[in-house]
Design a protein around this motif. Sequence first.
Motif, PDB file in Angstrom:
ATOM      1  N   TYR A  28       0.822  -1.212   0.000  1.00  8.33           N
ATOM      2  CA  TYR A  28       0.000   0.000   0.000  1.00  8.33           C
ATOM      3  C   TYR A  28       0.853   1.258   0.000  1.00  8.33           C
ATOM      4  O   TYR A  28       0.457   2.292  -0.544  1.00  8.33           O
ATOM      5  CB  TYR A  28      -1.045  -0.010   1.123  1.00  8.33           C
ATOM      6  N   LYS A  29       2.067   1.181   0.555  1.00  9.58           N
ATOM      7  CA  LYS A  29       2.961   2.336   0.476  1.00  9.58           C
ATOM      8  C   LYS A  29       3.476   2.532  -0.949  1.00  9.58           C
ATOM      9  O   LYS A  29       3.655   3.672  -1.401  1.00  9.58           O
ATOM     10  CB  LYS A  29       4.121   2.182   1.460  1.00  9.58           C
ATOM     11  N   TYR A  30       3.685   1.442  -1.657  1.00  7.97           N
ATOM     12  CA  TYR A  30       4.065   1.523  -3.078  1.00  7.97           C
ATOM     13  C   TYR A  30       2.942   2.191  -3.875  1.00  7.97           C
ATOM     14  O   TYR A  30       3.190   3.078  -4.690  1.00  7.97           O
ATOM     15  CB  TYR A  30       4.345   0.120  -3.611  1.00  7.97           C
ATOM     16  N   HIS A  31       1.710   1.770  -3.617  1.00  4.97           N
ATOM     17  CA  HIS A  31       0.553   2.380  -4.290  1.00  4.97           C
ATOM     18  C   HIS A  31       0.474   3.870  -3.962  1.00  4.97           C
ATOM     19  O   HIS A  31       0.235   4.702  -4.846  1.00  4.97           O
ATOM     20  CB  HIS A  31      -0.734   1.674  -3.859  1.00  4.97           C
ATOM     21  N   ASN A  32       0.693   4.219  -2.706  1.00 11.71           N
ATOM     22  CA  ASN A  32       0.620   5.622  -2.291  1.00 11.71           C
ATOM     23  C   ASN A  32       1.703   6.473  -2.949  1.00 11.71           C
ATOM     24  O   ASN A  32       1.461   7.618  -3.328  1.00 11.71           O
ATOM     25  CB  ASN A  32       0.726   5.736  -0.765  1.00 11.71           C
ATOM     26  N   ARG A  33       2.909   5.918  -3.055  1.00 11.53           N
ATOM     27  CA  ARG A  33       3.987   6.680  -3.710  1.00 11.53           C
ATOM     28  C   ARG A  33       3.614   7.013  -5.152  1.00 11.53           C
ATOM     29  O   ARG A  33       3.869   8.134  -5.622  1.00 11.53           O
ATOM     30  CB  ARG A  33       5.299   5.888  -3.654  1.00 11.53           C
ATOM     31  N   ASN A  34       2.991   6.064  -5.830  1.00  8.37           N
ATOM     32  CA  ASN A  34       2.545   6.324  -7.198  1.00  8.37           C
ATOM     33  C   ASN A  34       1.397   7.333  -7.219  1.00  8.37           C
ATOM     34  O   ASN A  34       1.282   8.139  -8.145  1.00  8.37           O
ATOM     35  CB  ASN A  34       2.102   5.018  -7.862  1.00  8.37           C
ATOM     36  N   PHE A  35       0.553   7.295  -6.195  1.00  9.29           N
ATOM     37  CA  PHE A  35      -0.574   8.231  -6.112  1.00  9.29           C
ATOM     38  C   PHE A  35      -0.069   9.664  -5.985  1.00  9.29           C
ATOM     39  O   PHE A  35      -0.537  10.570  -6.680  1.00  9.29           O
ATOM     40  CB  PHE A  35      -1.447   7.865  -4.903  1.00  9.29           C
ATOM     41  N   TYR A  36       0.910   9.895  -5.112  1.00 11.33           N
ATOM     42  CA  TYR A  36       1.400  11.255  -4.884  1.00 11.33           C
ATOM     43  C   TYR A  36       2.438  11.697  -5.913  1.00 11.33           C
ATOM     44  O   TYR A  36       2.794  12.877  -5.954  1.00 11.33           O
ATOM     45  CB  TYR A  36       1.951  11.382  -3.461  1.00 11.33           C
ATOM     46  N   ALA A  37       2.901  10.770  -6.748  1.00 17.12           N
ATOM     47  CA  ALA A  37       3.760  11.156  -7.865  1.00 17.12           C
ATOM     48  C   ALA A  37       2.931  11.823  -8.961  1.00 17.12           C
ATOM     49  O   ALA A  37       3.464  12.546  -9.803  1.00 17.12           O
ATOM     50  CB  ALA A  37       4.488   9.938  -8.416  1.00 17.12           C
TER      51      ALA A  37
ATOM     52  N   TYR B 260      -4.741  -1.870   2.558  1.00 18.29           N
ATOM     53  CA  TYR B 260      -4.443  -1.762   1.122  1.00 18.29           C
ATOM     54  C   TYR B 260      -5.728  -1.672   0.301  1.00 18.29           C
ATOM     55  O   TYR B 260      -5.854  -0.817  -0.587  1.00 18.29           O
ATOM     56  CB  TYR B 260      -3.617  -2.958   0.650  1.00 18.29           C
ATOM     57  N   VAL B 261      -6.695  -2.536   0.594  1.00 15.13           N
ATOM     58  CA  VAL B 261      -7.962  -2.526  -0.142  1.00 15.13           C
ATOM     59  C   VAL B 261      -8.702  -1.197   0.070  1.00 15.13           C
ATOM     60  O   VAL B 261      -9.293  -0.648  -0.860  1.00 15.13           O
ATOM     61  CB  VAL B 261      -8.854  -3.719   0.273  1.00 15.13           C
ATOM     62  N   SER B 262      -8.631  -0.672   1.284  1.00 17.63           N
ATOM     63  CA  SER B 262      -9.257   0.626   1.579  1.00 17.63           C
ATOM     64  C   SER B 262      -8.664   1.724   0.710  1.00 17.63           C
ATOM     65  O   SER B 262      -9.391   2.521   0.086  1.00 17.63           O
ATOM     66  CB  SER B 262      -9.076   0.969   3.062  1.00 17.63           C
ATOM     67  N   ASN B 263      -7.333   1.794   0.636  1.00 15.57           N
ATOM     68  CA  ASN B 263      -6.679   2.814  -0.182  1.00 15.57           C
ATOM     69  C   ASN B 263      -6.982   2.629  -1.667  1.00 15.57           C
ATOM     70  O   ASN B 263      -7.199   3.603  -2.396  1.00 15.57           O
ATOM     71  CB  ASN B 263      -5.173   2.791   0.046  1.00 15.57           C
ATOM     72  N   LEU B 264      -7.003   1.378  -2.109  1.00 15.05           N
ATOM     73  CA  LEU B 264      -7.301   1.093  -3.513  1.00 15.05           C
ATOM     74  C   LEU B 264      -8.714   1.549  -3.865  1.00 15.05           C
ATOM     75  O   LEU B 264      -8.939   2.188  -4.908  1.00 15.05           O
ATOM     76  CB  LEU B 264      -7.143  -0.407  -3.778  1.00 15.05           C
ATOM     77  N   ALA B 265      -9.673   1.248  -2.988  1.00 16.77           N
ATOM     78  CA  ALA B 265     -11.068   1.655  -3.217  1.00 16.77           C
ATOM     79  C   ALA B 265     -11.186   3.173  -3.267  1.00 16.77           C
ATOM     80  O   ALA B 265     -11.852   3.732  -4.154  1.00 16.77           O
ATOM     81  CB  ALA B 265     -11.966   1.075  -2.125  1.00 16.77           C
ATOM     82  N   GLU B 266     -10.543   3.860  -2.325  1.00 16.67           N
ATOM     83  CA  GLU B 266     -10.640   5.320  -2.284  1.00 16.67           C
ATOM     84  C   GLU B 266      -9.975   5.955  -3.504  1.00 16.67           C
ATOM     85  O   GLU B 266     -10.426   7.003  -3.988  1.00 16.67           O
ATOM     86  CB  GLU B 266     -10.008   5.862  -1.001  1.00 16.67           C
ATOM     87  N   ASP B 267      -8.922   5.347  -4.014  1.00 13.07           N
ATOM     88  CA  ASP B 267      -8.265   5.852  -5.216  1.00 13.07           C
ATOM     89  C   ASP B 267      -9.232   5.826  -6.396  1.00 13.07           C
ATOM     90  O   ASP B 267      -9.375   6.810  -7.139  1.00 13.07           O
ATOM     91  CB  ASP B 267      -7.025   5.001  -5.500  1.00 13.07           C
ATOM     92  N   ILE B 268      -9.920   4.709  -6.563  1.00 13.49           N
ATOM     93  CA  ILE B 268     -10.880   4.573  -7.671  1.00 13.49           C
ATOM     94  C   ILE B 268     -12.062   5.527  -7.480  1.00 13.49           C
ATOM     95  O   ILE B 268     -12.511   6.187  -8.424  1.00 13.49           O
ATOM     96  CB  ILE B 268     -11.358   3.113  -7.784  1.00 13.49           C
TER      97      ILE B 268
END
Length: 438
Positions: free
Chosen positions: A93-102, A341-349
Amino acid sequence: MKHSQNRTFMDIQKIKSNEFKVFCRSSNKNYFTRVRKMPLHDLLFTMINRKGLTLALELRNYMKIAHPGTSISKPGYLKQRMKLNPDAFLELYKYHNRNFYADSSFLTYKDHLILAADGSALNIPTTAETLELYGSTSRKTTKPQAQIGLGCIYDVMNRMILESDCNRVKFDEMRLAQRQLERIPETIGDIPFIIIMDRGYPSTPAFIHMMDKNIKFIVRLKRNDYKKEQNNMSENDQLVKIKFDMSRIRCHEGTMDGERMKELGEISLRMVKIPLENGNWEVLATNLSQSEFNTEEISELYHMRWEIETAYETLKSRLQIENFTGTKPILLLQDIYSTIYVSNLAEDIILDAERELDQKETNRKHKMMINQTVSIGILKNDLIYILIETDEQKKGILFQQIYEDISKNLVPVRPKRHYKRRKGKFAAKYSNTHKRAY
């Protein structure tokens, strides 16, 4: 391709990479090297797809979709889970977040991310091992309830959990927040941020530490925090000097904090008094200047902190974070971090869908937002088909279908709407207003 779609597909690539496989080996370099019925990526996919059913049904349903005609036993599955580094999903989930804030599409308030720090207790299976490792609730009952203390830092505008740590149920929230704040730049880079904290956090060493690190903060004070200074305030928004006399240094004597307080002698904090509806006042301490943020903005920022309470409610109620696979501590940590991780993924979408919704011209009476509960249910039910699909074109079509289904479920935003609390009244086993999503 949607931003969230690109990040999701990057997550899947990471899960299947050799580099991540090495990270997932908890202690033995030979773990996950043999070809088995359930290789590592399938093991991780089962955890993302977990719906809180009995383990036998979870495995049956997954294998029926991913590998028809093949089955795996519960002991075999759990044996594989015991080999998995519990930090695997924390890393994911930190990998996903780094891509989100990039990406430049995240939301800010006056060019700042607004972060909130808070902790919450999670009920976990009560065994001798979990009681010894994490402790139990302080309530006096005949039977103890084991609990984990979960401490998080949360981006309230983008609804992303940036940091999470599992601790004993009674833990020092401020010291944990300090460690987490030092790690935040690893995720967001040099994006400026403001950290918002509630009454359980104020401490003089913490204020000094954050000011030394140039961390911007807003913290609510209790009545007895700097009581003399609060009582002597002549205005509702003013700069106040906090002098470090012996009474304030004594409890830190002999520590680095105490030496730093002696060295400084005093600090200046801006104190802001905000009137409450019940006639009382809340006092906020901050190092934000009046030229940066006025009184009304400080009040608005602090009340955005409530979003982290909503985030914990989502984890516990909608995502069933306390519905664990087993009783072993390693399984508990895996379940907690995979749920985050699933929470962050859902909120991203959802954020992607809401951004597109805002761009459309409508004549609706109220601003609309995506129904979070339904969105989580759709994701939990359909994400599995994306995870196991190998054809990139088909994978894109499946994601677009999920995105469109999520975008159709709208609810109105009615600001300043309040309901009288009816706790304990009209209680029923199955609520009409809080149906489960899966």
